[in-house]
Each structure stands twice: as structure tokens, then as C-alpha cells.
Design a protein around this motif. Structure first.
Motif, PDB file in Angstrom:
ATOM      1  N   ALA A  71       3.782  34.214  20.668  1.00 24.38           N
ATOM      2  CA  ALA A  71       2.998  35.386  21.047  1.00 24.38           C
ATOM      3  C   ALA A  71       1.614  35.348  20.400  1.00 24.38           C
ATOM      4  O   ALA A  71       0.607  35.691  21.034  1.00 24.38           O
ATOM      5  CB  ALA A  71       3.730  36.662  20.641  1.00 24.38           C
ATOM      6  N   ARG A 114       4.893  44.767  22.228  1.00 19.93           N
ATOM      7  CA  ARG A 114       4.389  44.038  23.401  1.00 19.93           C
ATOM      8  C   ARG A 114       3.208  44.766  24.019  1.00 19.93           C
ATOM      9  O   ARG A 114       2.240  44.143  24.464  1.00 19.93           O
ATOM     10  CB  ARG A 114       5.512  43.860  24.431  1.00 19.93           C
ATOM     11  N   ASN A 148       0.157  44.163  22.075  1.00 23.74           N
ATOM     12  CA  ASN A 148      -0.340  42.801  22.232  1.00 23.74           C
ATOM     13  C   ASN A 148      -1.329  42.676  23.389  1.00 23.74           C
ATOM     14  O   ASN A 148      -2.215  41.813  23.365  1.00 23.74           O
ATOM     15  CB  ASN A 148       0.824  41.822  22.460  1.00 23.74           C
ATOM     16  N   ALA A 184       7.135  41.275  29.815  1.00 22.26           N
ATOM     17  CA  ALA A 184       8.170  41.002  28.821  1.00 22.26           C
ATOM     18  C   ALA A 184       9.250  40.079  29.372  1.00 22.26           C
ATOM     19  O   ALA A 184       9.843  39.295  28.639  1.00 22.26           O
ATOM     20  CB  ALA A 184       8.790  42.311  28.349  1.00 22.26           C
TER      21      ALA A 184
END
Length: 220
Positions: free
Chosen positions: A24, A167, A170, A200
Motif C-alpha cells: 500500500a 483505505r 489512503n 479494496a
């Protein structure tokens, strides 16, 4: 030519060995370099550390800072908490005139904004800790047995929510500028897909998913 020293951090030996979390960070750093960096650019060096966010003993970070100062390069991290979870530690780096810090998830943020964000994030973590302890104390006073199946389900649900929020954060650095530019949900989804950002579950973005992500960011 713009120069960078890349620094990544994972929290445990297990994460370091498995690569969990590194993918990530690599994605966010790549997106920043491709979408926001001056062109051309040069990555002078890359460092990866396995250490807790509250641990100031960072030999790899020290090396990264030395190289950045030597080459006049910016220290590039995926997220601010990869650098540290302590506002005092981050503030000391921001005060160093020989260090230029760049956070991929907040590509437009200057030193002042990063300092404010670090302070707010630290306050939020402290409040969450106090709130959790208070909730456990109240549950115990009501005679609730802790550690049972119900608590495991609660913890699992909390972890799912935490990961979903992480997420969302991010991609916040990509979504927010598009929102500020007046892009529609469908247009934002198209930009994310064009940039190679996956959902995701590894799929393509839809307007509805962008909407849920924005709502989650606002709640966070």
C-alpha cells in the motif's frame, strides 16, 4: 531535477517479513511520483524500517535523513503516521531546515499543515484510548463478561471499520483535490481508475464507492 529519498515503515516483524503494508505504501508513493511530482525526478535511495510508530529509535530513518540532507532531496513517505505517531517527533523534523518532507497521501500539504495534522491525529488517538477504557469500565460495572464471543465479534467489526477508514485515507489525497476542482462522483471514479487505483476488493471504482469513501472520510 527533483530528488527523493523514500522511507517506508511497518509496525511489526511479521509485517516486515510478509510485506503487509508495504504494498500500500509503494502504491501511494508511486501515485504521488506519477501524478504530483515535478518531472523528471530521481529516487536517490530507499529505506524500509520495521518499528513501532511510537519508537523514536529509527536507524533506517536516520540513514534516510542523512542521505536526504547530503543530496538536497525530499524525504518522501506514503502517510504521515509512517514517519511517526508522535507530534513532537514530527515537529522536530519539520523544524529542520535541511529536511524537506513530502507526504504522498497529502501531496499539497506544506509544513504548517502537516504539523497541524500530526497534532490532531495525536489528540484523536488519545481520545480513542480514553473512550475505549471508559467503555470497558462501564461494561464491567454492568456485569458484562469481557473476552467472550460477543466481544470478539465487536473487535472484529471494529477492525473492519478501521481498515475501511485507513483505505479511505489512503486515497484522500487523490479524491479531495478532484472534489475541490468540482468533479462529479462519476468523474472522480474515472480518474481513480485511470490512475490505476483499485478498490479494496481490487476492482474498478464506481460513483457509489467514491460517495461512501467521502462519507467515511467526513466521519473520520
Amino acid at each position: 531535477m527533483k530528488r527523493y529519498v523514500i522511507y517506508r515503515r511497518v509496525s511489526t516483524n511479521e509485517q516486515g517479513k510478509s510485506g503487509l503494508g508495504l504494498e500500500a505504501q509503494d502504491r501511494d508513493i508511486r501515485l504521488y511520483l506519477e501524478s504530483y511530482s515535478d518531472q523528471p525526478f530521481e529516487v536517490v535511495a530507499e529505506f524500509t524500517e520495521v518499528a513501532s510508530g511510537s519508537d523514536d529509535r529509527r536507524p533506517e530513518l536516520s540513514k534516510a535523513l542523512d542521505v536526504a540532507r547530503k543530496h538536497g532531496a525530499e524525504l518522501l513517505v506514503a502517510k504521515l503516521d509512517r514517519l511517526s505517531r508522535k507530534v513532537s517527533f514530527i515537529a522536530s523534523l519539520l523544524d529542520d531546515r535541511r529536511v524537506q518532507l513530502r507526504v504522498a497521501a497529502m501531496p499539497q500539504a506544506d509544513k504548517f499543515q502537516l504539523h497541524i495534522y500530526a497534532a490532531l491525529a495525536e489528540q484523536e488517538r488519545e481520545f480513542i484510548s480514553i473512550r475505549t477504557k471508559a467503555a470497558l469500565k462501564e461494561a464491567k460495572a454492568r456485569g458484562v463478561k469481557l473476552g467472550g464471543a460477543r466481544d470478539k465479534t465487536l473487535k472484529r467489526n471494529q477492525e473492519v471499520q478501521r481498515k475501511a477508514t485507513e483505505r479511505a485515507q489512503n486515497v484522500a489525497g487523490l479524491i479531495q483535490p478532484l472534489r475541490d476542482a468540482g468533479k462529479s462522483l462519476r468523474e472522480i471514479a474515472a480518474e481513480l481508475n485511470r490512475a490505476g487505483v483499485r478498490t479494496a476488493r481490487g476492482g474498478q471504482w464506481q460513483a457509489s464507492q467514491v460517495k461512501r469513501t467521502i462519507e467515511r472520510l467526513e466521519r473520520a
